[in-house]
Design an enzyme around this catalytic site. Structure first.
Site, mmCIF file in Angstrom:
data_model
loop_
_atom_site.group_PDB
_atom_site.id
_atom_site.type_symbol
_atom_site.label_atom_id
_atom_site.label_comp_id
_atom_site.label_asym_id
_atom_site.label_seq_id
_atom_site.Cartn_x
_atom_site.Cartn_y
_atom_site.Cartn_z
ATOM 1 N N ASP A 115 103.041 93.791 54.536
ATOM 2 C CA ASP A 115 102.339 92.997 53.513
ATOM 3 C C ASP A 115 102.350 91.510 53.876
ATOM 4 O O ASP A 115 103.322 90.797 53.612
ATOM 5 C CB ASP A 115 103.002 93.232 52.152
ATOM 6 C CG ASP A 115 102.237 92.597 50.999
ATOM 7 O OD1 ASP A 115 101.338 91.780 51.260
ATOM 8 O OD2 ASP A 115 102.549 92.923 49.845
ATOM 9 N N ARG A 125 99.120 97.363 47.440
ATOM 10 C CA ARG A 125 100.516 97.114 47.079
ATOM 11 C C ARG A 125 101.195 98.442 46.761
ATOM 12 O O ARG A 125 101.399 98.800 45.598
ATOM 13 C CB ARG A 125 100.586 96.148 45.882
ATOM 14 C CG ARG A 125 100.149 94.712 46.216
ATOM 15 C CD ARG A 125 101.172 94.043 47.100
ATOM 16 N NE ARG A 125 100.796 92.708 47.510
ATOM 17 C CZ ARG A 125 101.133 91.588 46.866
ATOM 18 N NH1 ARG A 125 101.823 91.644 45.747
ATOM 19 N NH2 ARG A 125 100.763 90.419 47.339
ATOM 20 N N SER A 162 102.718 88.879 50.871
ATOM 21 C CA SER A 162 104.075 88.687 50.351
ATOM 22 C C SER A 162 104.932 87.865 51.307
ATOM 23 O O SER A 162 105.637 86.939 50.889
ATOM 24 C CB SER A 162 104.740 90.041 50.095
ATOM 25 O OG SER A 162 104.122 90.703 49.016
ATOM 26 N N GLN A 211 104.879 97.895 52.204
ATOM 27 C CA GLN A 211 105.607 96.644 51.946
ATOM 28 C C GLN A 211 105.963 95.890 53.216
ATOM 29 O O GLN A 211 105.875 94.660 53.268
ATOM 30 C CB GLN A 211 106.869 96.937 51.137
ATOM 31 C CG GLN A 211 106.599 97.260 49.686
ATOM 32 C CD GLN A 211 107.870 97.548 48.913
ATOM 33 O OE1 GLN A 211 108.940 97.766 49.497
ATOM 34 N NE2 GLN A 211 107.782 97.561 47.598
ATOM 35 N N TYR A 217 98.626 91.754 40.786
ATOM 36 C CA TYR A 217 97.784 90.563 40.661
ATOM 37 C C TYR A 217 97.391 90.345 39.215
ATOM 38 O O TYR A 217 97.119 91.288 38.464
ATOM 39 C CB TYR A 217 96.504 90.700 41.505
ATOM 40 C CG TYR A 217 96.759 90.856 42.972
ATOM 41 C CD1 TYR A 217 97.136 89.775 43.758
ATOM 42 C CD2 TYR A 217 96.624 92.098 43.590
ATOM 43 C CE1 TYR A 217 97.370 89.919 45.117
ATOM 44 C CE2 TYR A 217 96.857 92.252 44.950
ATOM 45 C CZ TYR A 217 97.232 91.154 45.700
ATOM 46 O OH TYR A 217 97.446 91.306 47.029
#
Length: 379
Positions: A130, A122, A133, A127, A228
């Site tokens: 990902d 992360r 997500s 991003q 997390y």
């Protein structure tokens, strides 16, 4: 170089790892793209659309994988499909490596260079690739839509000449990507929303979306950092259980999204809590695949308890909105490949020192390279 896109074979998996839009860009990189026949059918993508985008259609997995240097999939292909992959092929997918201790050694033995996209670090530059997500966002949205469909009352307050229908009360457990999207969607539908999370940073995010924060705030939660949630102590769980018991009982819809990376989902909604809920209430368990946040969840099914509570424990929630989830997932994989694309050699180049590569690479050149999966004696 030949790139193969496989048809998914796991139950409830409706997504596909490439779309016509991403195939056009893959072909633009100099790749020959081969899509297994019917790969996009469950996501409303026909073979003809893939062909129009520049892909070839292969009759089966064997034909698609013949000579492939890169293989794209959503879930980890089964043993039969992996046996068809050429040695040295780069496999990019959601591997689920923690759930099968034999998987990573078998990939190394087969000479497959495997990338587990769910292990992506992360960090800012990762991003746009990902997958957790992008898929969780859609799962959170779908959770609310499914709850609204199962709920026998409306979400917003409705004032009529015959009287007023009160708004639904929605409680979201876990304010990660899925939880925040669930909050926003439930709010847009007019519900009164509250939410909880063990991470202190989530409190402001919850409140910024117009929901009330419910949670135990102590030294242990203050130590929760990162994307997390970590496993909590027994003392914290007891305090949390007492707060959850009163909160669950007064809400109409509970949406569970709490996951622990690489582990079993924590049980937060206990059987007594379910029994305290009113008839007609709904529990949506997005963690069903990982054991479930609700004690009464039956993975893969919608069930109704003796006291009239409907529990939606479907598997693969992103797969319940396959057109959108395939589109985002395919873009995630495209971004990963283009980020590490060697234009001169028209092949992927994955530097061993790169933080993203170190995070996702399970096997390379017949060896296990991810530190979390090295044999005990070599770790």
């Amino acid at each position: 170089m030949r790139l193969a896109v496989l048809k998914e074979r796991r139950a409830a998996e409706t997504r596909v790892a490439a779309t016509p839009d991403t195939i056009k860009k893959l072909v633009g990189l100099g790749l020959t793209v081969v899509v297994e026949a019917g790969a996009g059918a469950a996501a409303s993508l026909s073979d003809a659309e893939f062909t129009a985008a520049g892909a070839e259609i292969a009759a089966d997995a064997a034909a698609a994988l013949s000579g492939a240097g890169i293989v794209l999939a959503v879930q980890m292909p089964g043993a039969e499909e992996r046996a068809l992959m050429p040695r040295g092929a780069l496999l990019v997918c959601i591997a689920g490596a923690f759930s099968d201790p034999e998987l990573v050694p078998s990939l190394a033995s087969a000479g497959i260079d495997a990338v587990a996209m769910e292990l992506l670090p992360r960090i800012t530059r990762a991003q746009s690739m990902d997958v957790l997500s992008s898929q969780a966002n859609l799962a959170g949205y779908r959770a609310v839509v499914e709850a609204a469909g199962a709920f026998k009352r409306g979400f917003p307050m409705m004032m009529t000449a015959a009287g007023t229908v009160p708004p639904a009360r929605v409680f979201v457990i876990g304010a990660g990507v899925a939880g925040l999207q669930a909050i926003a969607t439930a709010r847009r539908l007019g519900a009164i929303v509250s939410a909880t999370d063990v991470r202190p940073a989530a409190k402001e995010e919850i409140k910024s979306l117009g929901a009330a924060f419910v949670g135990v705030e102590d030294a242990e939660t203050a130590g929760q950092t990162g994307a997390y949630a970590r496993e909590m102590s027994d003392a914290f769980r007891q305090k949390q259980a007492e707060l959850m018991a009163t909160t669950v009982a007064k809400n109409d819809i509970i949406i569970c999204t709490a996951l622990v990376m690489g582990g079993r989902a924590p049980v937060i909604v206990t059987q007594p809590m379910v029994e305290s809920m009113r008839a007609g209430s709904i529990v949506v368990d997005l963690a069903a695949d990982a054991g479930g946040n609700c004690a009464a969840t039956v993975a893969g099914q919608s069930t109704t308890t003796a006291n009239g509570v409907t529990i939606l424990g479907f598997n693969n929630w992103p797969g319940r909105i396959p057109v959108a989830s395939s589109s985002l997932y395919a873009r995630n994989l495209l971004t990963f490949l283009t980020t590490f694309w060697d234009k001169d050699n028209q092949a992927p180049k994955l530097p061993e020192t790169d933080d993203i590569v170190k995070g996702v690479m399970l096997t390379r050149g017949g060896d296990i390279v991810h530190p979390n999966f090295l044999p005990q004696q070599a770790a």
